[in-house]
Design a protein around this motif. Structure first.
Motif, PDB file in Angstrom:
ATOM      1  N   LEU A 228      -8.855  -8.384  -2.332  1.00 16.05           N
ATOM      2  CA  LEU A 228      -7.796  -7.891  -3.213  1.00 16.05           C
ATOM      3  C   LEU A 228      -7.510  -6.443  -2.865  1.00 16.05           C
ATOM      4  O   LEU A 228      -8.414  -5.688  -2.505  1.00 16.05           O
ATOM      5  CB  LEU A 228      -8.241  -7.977  -4.675  1.00 16.05           C
ATOM      6  N   GLN A 232      -4.444  -4.371  -6.984  1.00  8.03           N
ATOM      7  CA  GLN A 232      -4.730  -5.615  -7.688  1.00  8.03           C
ATOM      8  C   GLN A 232      -6.011  -5.514  -8.496  1.00  8.03           C
ATOM      9  O   GLN A 232      -6.090  -5.982  -9.625  1.00  8.03           O
ATOM     10  CB  GLN A 232      -4.813  -6.764  -6.689  1.00  8.03           C
ATOM     11  N   TYR A 235      -5.386  -3.489 -11.447  1.00  2.61           N
ATOM     12  CA  TYR A 235      -4.623  -4.254 -12.440  1.00  2.61           C
ATOM     13  C   TYR A 235      -5.554  -5.172 -13.228  1.00  2.61           C
ATOM     14  O   TYR A 235      -5.465  -5.279 -14.451  1.00  2.61           O
ATOM     15  CB  TYR A 235      -3.545  -5.067 -11.728  1.00  2.61           C
ATOM     16  N   MET A 433       2.052  -8.640  -8.470  1.00  5.80           N
ATOM     17  CA  MET A 433       0.605  -8.682  -8.551  1.00  5.80           C
ATOM     18  C   MET A 433       0.118 -10.047  -8.977  1.00  5.80           C
ATOM     19  O   MET A 433      -0.823 -10.591  -8.436  1.00  5.80           O
ATOM     20  CB  MET A 433       0.122  -7.653  -9.565  1.00  5.80           C
ATOM     21  N   ASP A 436       0.442 -12.507  -6.251  1.00  7.50           N
ATOM     22  CA  ASP A 436      -0.618 -12.348  -5.261  1.00  7.50           C
ATOM     23  C   ASP A 436      -1.953 -12.826  -5.799  1.00  7.50           C
ATOM     24  O   ASP A 436      -2.717 -13.495  -5.125  1.00  7.50           O
ATOM     25  CB  ASP A 436      -0.749 -10.868  -4.885  1.00  7.50           C
ATOM     26  N   LEU A 437      -2.180 -12.442  -7.037  1.00  2.00           N
ATOM     27  CA  LEU A 437      -3.460 -12.821  -7.627  1.00  2.00           C
ATOM     28  C   LEU A 437      -3.594 -14.330  -7.723  1.00  2.00           C
ATOM     29  O   LEU A 437      -4.640 -14.903  -7.437  1.00  2.00           O
ATOM     30  CB  LEU A 437      -3.605 -12.199  -9.024  1.00  2.00           C
TER      31      LEU A 437
END
Ligand SMILES: O=C(O)CCC(=O)C(=O)O
Ligand SMILES: [Fe+2]
Length: 465
Positions: A228, A232, A235, A433, A436-437
């Motif tokens: 990550l 990220q 976050y 985000m 992506d996560l």
């Protein structure tokens, strides 16, 4: 004796237990972020504060602090840089020594109500038992009880002069989508890198172990875990912070029933273990540098923070948990022992935000602690109260709040169940985000992380608020 460090931009810290204090600037609250400017800090040692007597200030250290922390509404993303002016260190004026090598206690971050010695105590104090205040005595309480911490005006010498720049930190503003190679790493960033590296090391170890057991080269699925980005991870950290903002303690103030804790926020799990270690180690380093005398701090006497500092301000807690006691009428029972309307435990790594009544109507204090504790209070000085000739630190200009929006991120609590519907409502940054996560993090992990945030309020003993 207790110690308070405070600075022009309102950084103050108090060390209780047996520890040194110093100060930082806290840049974390959205309303503050636009106001942030340079910090020149000072260390003030007060003589007999815990006995409730006056707090003769002595400036021991002059230092400048840059962005210690910057957070949306407290995100766990922080940047810490403290600059202690060399000349003070060289003259041995940093006078903080831990002379009792008390082992830091292992704090339990569970929030539990703490009994007060002379009054019924519960985290949310709703009944008239809380009203141990006669009639609006918060303004005219006894003088000793009205110590106002953090007043630069009290200082024996000015400490607004600039200091040499020892370090700077990356401005984290809106976190960049792509990490610039030139990005200067903050403590928090480094800490998170550390954590991540530790994680990676663990994973590698696991892989090696597996190999040893089976005798074959086997690639564990774990090591395929995608990396990550810092953003990220930050976050995720942001989403993991627990927030309690519904403290209630009713007292009669000037004939009216008032929630003296209105405006109080407790944000827990803000600092990771690694961040805490770094900050605490740094405190110890400074202590070493200035360890010429003894400084025993063990409590913070009852006070309302000086109004030269804008609201909100906040205090972060490290090393061990302790209680902060609130009430319009805090009593000094004996040296270091105070009673009030309500005691709120401050978990290590937490941030307590003082605003509204909690900052201005109620007093607060930290009774003597038995374990070493470090707290750092961040305040921003009112622009109009700045010393003449004060020059703001360039690095602190133009800092922006994080792009995260708490209201919106709350909607992310179950992103796997309704990912797209929810995504439409979130900000640009959160959207990429989350995408992506979702792609990179195993579902279970993400849900687990985000669900932590669902209980935004810390349990007060009887359930989440
Ligand atoms: O140590 C704490 O948590 C509180 C410190 C405080 O009240 C202050 O510095 O004004
Ligand atoms: Fe305070």
């Amino acid at each position: 004796m207790s110690s308070h460090f405070f600075g022009e931009s309102g950084a103050a810290c108090a060390f209780t237990g047996s520890a040194l204090c110093f100060l930082f600037l806290f840049l974390f609250l959205e309303p503050l972020l636009n106001l942030i400017s340079t910090v020149s800090g000072g260390v003030m040692i007060d003589g007999a504060g815990c006995g409730g007597s006056s707090l003769p200030p002595v400036v021991l250290v002059e230092f400048s602090v840059r962005d210690l922390l910057r957070q949306g509404t407290i995100t766990g993303v922080c940047t810490v840089v403290v600059i202690v002016e060399e000349r003070f260190l060289k003259t041995g004026m940093v006078d903080g020594k831990v002379d009792a090598e008390a082992e830091p206690s292992h704090s339990d971050t569970t929030i539990t109500p703490v009994p007060l010695s002379n009054s019924e105590s519960h985290e949310n104090c709703l009944d008239d038992n809380c009203d141990n205040n006669s009639s609006g005595s918060w303004k005219d309480g006894d003088g000793d009880d009205m110590n106002s911490l953090g007043s630069w005006k009290d200082e024996a010498n000015g400490w607004s002069e600039s200091v040499s720049e020892a370090s700077t930190s990356g401005i984290l503003g809106a976190a960049p989508l792509v990490e610039a190679p030139s990005h200067r790493m903050s403590w928090a960033d480094m800490a998170q890198e550390d954590e991540f590296e530790e994680e990676q090391t663990d994973l590698n170890k696991r892989m090696v172990n597996t190999s040893a057991l089976t005798g074959e080269m086997k690639i564990s699925r774990d090591v395929e875990k995608p990396k990550l980005s810092r953003d990220q991870r930050e976050y995720i950290r942001f989403m993991s912070v627990k927030r309690k903002k519904d403290f209630i303690c009713l007292e009669r103030v000037k004939g009216k029933i008032v929630n003296i804790l209105e405006g109080l926020e407790l944000h827990s799990l803000v600092f990771s273990a690694v961040e805490q270690t770094r900050i605490v180690n740094y405190v110890h380093e400074l202590q070493e540098l200035g360890s010429k005398g003894k400084l025993k701090g063990d409590c913070i006497p009852p006070h309302i923070d000086n109004h030269d500092f804008v609201r909100p301000f906040c205090t972060v807690s490290f090393v061990s948990e302790c209680n902060i006691v609130f009430g319009t009428n805090l009593k000094v029972v004996r040296a270091g022992e105070f009673t009030g309307s309500i005691a709120i435990p401050l978990p290590v790594g937490s941030v307590l935000v003082l605003n509204g009544n909690a900052a201005d109507v109620s007093k607060h204090c930290v009774p003597s602690v038995t374990s070493k504790r470090i707290s750092i209070t961040f305040r921003k000085m009112d622009d109009e109260k700045r010393p003449i000739g004060f020059v703001p630190e360039p690095d602190l200009q133009g800092i922006e709040p994080l792009a995260y929006d708490m209201d919106k991120t709350k909607r992310l609590k179950s992103p796997m169940s309704e990912p797209y519907g929810r995504r439409q409502t979130i900000g640009r940054m959160e959207k990429w985000m989350l995408e992506d996560l979702e792609r990179m993090v195993p579902n279970q992990n993400l849900v687990t992380q985000l669900e932590v945030d669902e209980g935004l309020q810390i349990s007060g003993g009887s359930g989440d608020g």
